[in-house]
Enzyme design. Structure first.
Site, mmCIF file in Angstrom:
data_model
loop_
_atom_site.group_PDB
_atom_site.id
_atom_site.type_symbol
_atom_site.label_atom_id
_atom_site.label_comp_id
_atom_site.label_asym_id
_atom_site.label_seq_id
_atom_site.Cartn_x
_atom_site.Cartn_y
_atom_site.Cartn_z
ATOM 1 N N GLY A 161 2.837 1.976 10.743
ATOM 2 C CA GLY A 161 3.768 3.095 10.573
ATOM 3 C C GLY A 161 4.497 3.481 11.845
ATOM 4 O O GLY A 161 5.135 4.529 11.901
ATOM 5 N N SER A 208 3.873 -2.491 10.172
ATOM 6 C CA SER A 208 5.339 -2.527 10.329
ATOM 7 C C SER A 208 5.972 -3.864 9.968
ATOM 8 O O SER A 208 6.906 -4.302 10.635
ATOM 9 C CB SER A 208 5.737 -2.082 11.744
ATOM 10 N N ASN A 238 0.863 -1.179 0.000
ATOM 11 C CA ASN A 238 0.000 0.000 0.000
ATOM 12 C C ASN A 238 0.902 1.233 0.000
ATOM 13 O O ASN A 238 1.510 1.551 1.000
ATOM 14 C CB ASN A 238 -0.889 -0.045 1.259
ATOM 15 N N TRP A 239 0.972 1.899 -1.164
ATOM 16 C CA TRP A 239 1.915 3.015 -1.301
ATOM 17 C C TRP A 239 1.390 4.295 -0.643
ATOM 18 O O TRP A 239 2.095 5.286 -0.573
ATOM 19 C CB TRP A 239 2.214 3.274 -2.776
ATOM 20 N N LYS A 240 0.139 4.308 -0.269
ATOM 21 C CA LYS A 240 -0.484 5.489 0.361
ATOM 22 C C LYS A 240 -0.231 6.731 -0.515
ATOM 23 O O LYS A 240 -0.174 6.602 -1.737
ATOM 24 C CB LYS A 240 0.039 5.649 1.787
ATOM 25 N N GLU A 272 -6.334 4.407 8.104
ATOM 26 C CA GLU A 272 -6.176 5.845 7.831
ATOM 27 C C GLU A 272 -7.446 6.418 7.201
ATOM 28 O O GLU A 272 -7.794 7.570 7.436
ATOM 29 C CB GLU A 272 -4.947 6.064 6.930
ATOM 30 N N GLY A 314 3.053 -1.243 4.242
ATOM 31 C CA GLY A 314 3.045 0.186 3.964
ATOM 32 C C GLY A 314 4.453 0.661 3.656
ATOM 33 O O GLY A 314 4.966 0.481 2.552
ATOM 34 N N GLY A 315 5.114 1.239 4.651
ATOM 35 C CA GLY A 315 6.438 1.849 4.481
ATOM 36 C C GLY A 315 7.421 1.006 3.690
ATOM 37 O O GLY A 315 8.078 1.507 2.757
ATOM 38 N N HIS A 322 -9.088 0.863 5.242
ATOM 39 C CA HIS A 322 -7.784 1.072 5.881
ATOM 40 C C HIS A 322 -7.954 2.005 7.080
ATOM 41 O O HIS A 322 -8.766 2.931 7.044
ATOM 42 C CB HIS A 322 -6.790 1.665 4.870
ATOM 43 N N GLU A 339 -4.987 -5.316 10.734
ATOM 44 C CA GLU A 339 -3.941 -4.316 10.919
ATOM 45 C C GLU A 339 -4.167 -3.571 12.236
ATOM 46 O O GLU A 339 -4.926 -2.598 12.272
ATOM 47 C CB GLU A 339 -3.972 -3.307 9.776
HETATM 48 P P1 PGA Z 1 3.192 0.029 7.660
HETATM 49 O O1 PGA Z 1 1.727 0.226 7.084
HETATM 50 O O2 PGA Z 1 3.741 -1.231 7.025
HETATM 51 O O3 PGA Z 1 3.949 1.262 7.227
HETATM 52 O O4 PGA Z 1 3.078 -0.084 9.131
HETATM 53 C C1 PGA Z 1 0.861 -0.865 6.948
HETATM 54 C C2 PGA Z 1 -0.435 -0.401 6.345
HETATM 55 O O5 PGA Z 1 -0.824 0.742 6.583
HETATM 56 O O6 PGA Z 1 -1.102 -1.159 5.633
#
Ligand code: PGA
Length: 250
Positions: free
Chosen positions: A173, A213, A9-11, A97, A234-235, A95, A167
């Protein structure tokens, strides 16, 4: 059928130039011999480029969100039809966020789920408790309610198009991960909850990803757990080196 999936997930990261180069790197690093399904979710404006660039690759493209209506006066929004029209047939919904910063509720998400299913899209449905929920020992109830309210109205036959992504919000993050045991405990609970509502067959076949993470140095241990079928990253998905290492860990 239960699959192994690693999804990135590149956000709100990567402009067009960076998107193109990351995709080229991923194509050469991951290649076509991977047994897992590899998915990337770039931002809306670069989805078309990504889906063209990956046309002959095994890597699939997903959107990070979509609107619940087919079309209309919804400024700034994107519909399922628009996604399908550019060969994107997978969407991440719910998600944390989207829930936290854009006010997406279980009720709204249930409508988005319906829209995606109506258009025969695959869904990666995200949910997970906040730190306070875990501290209060309320995490199982929170997760159960998110599943019930967002998803449990669907037909049994729809589950073939649904992938779950647990998640925990406190691990997204933050550099903090759920331990492999915590992930396994929750994934087993999720599978049991699905079995209770839709039967053992659906539960055995649903793919459940862990997100929060996941990095090259912890992926293998997390993925080795019985009920963990892969990850939503994510990251670490923003760098071809680390994402391909995670893909290899599965
Ligand atoms: P993260 O994000 O790997 O940066 O913790 C995971 C996600 O938001 O799906």
């Amino acid at each position: 059928m239960r699959k192994k999936i690693v999804a990135g997930n590149w956000k709100m990261n990567k402009n067009l130039v960076d998107t193109k180069s990351l995709l080229e790197e991923l194509k050469s690093k991951i290649g076509d011999d991977t047994t897992a399904e590899i998915i990337v979710a770039p931002t809306f404006v670069n989805l078309s480029t990504a889906s063209e660039s990956l046309q002959t690759s095994k890597i699939k493209v997903a959107a990070q969100n979509m609107h619940q209506e087919d079309s209309g006066a919804y400024t700034g929004e994107i519909s399922a039809d628009m996604l399908k029209n550019i060969d994107v047939d997978t969407v991440i919904l719910g998600h944390s966020e989207r829930r936290a910063y854009f006010g997406e509720t279980d009720e709204l998400l249930s409508k988005k789920v319906n829209a995606a299913l109506k258009h025969e899209m695959s869904i990666i449905f995200c949910f997970g408790e906040e730190l306070q929920d875990r501290r209060n020992d309320n995490h199982f109830t929170v997760v159960e309610n998110q599943l019930k309210n967002g998803l449990f109205h669907v037909d049994t036959s729809s589950w073939k198009n649904i992938v779950l992504a647990y998640e925990p919000v406190w691990a997204i993050g933050t550099g903090e991960t759920a331990s492999p045991e915590q992930a396994q405990e929750m994934h087993a609970f999720i599978r049991k909850t699905i079995a209770g509502a839709f039967g053992q067959d659906v539960a055995d076949n649903v793919t459940i990803l862990y997100g929060g993470s996941v990095k090259p140095n912890n992926a293998k241990e997390i993925f080795s757990k019985e009920d963990v079928d892969g990850g939503l990253i994510g990251g670490a998905s923003l760098d071809s080196e680390s994402f391909s290492a995670i893909a290899a860990a599965i």
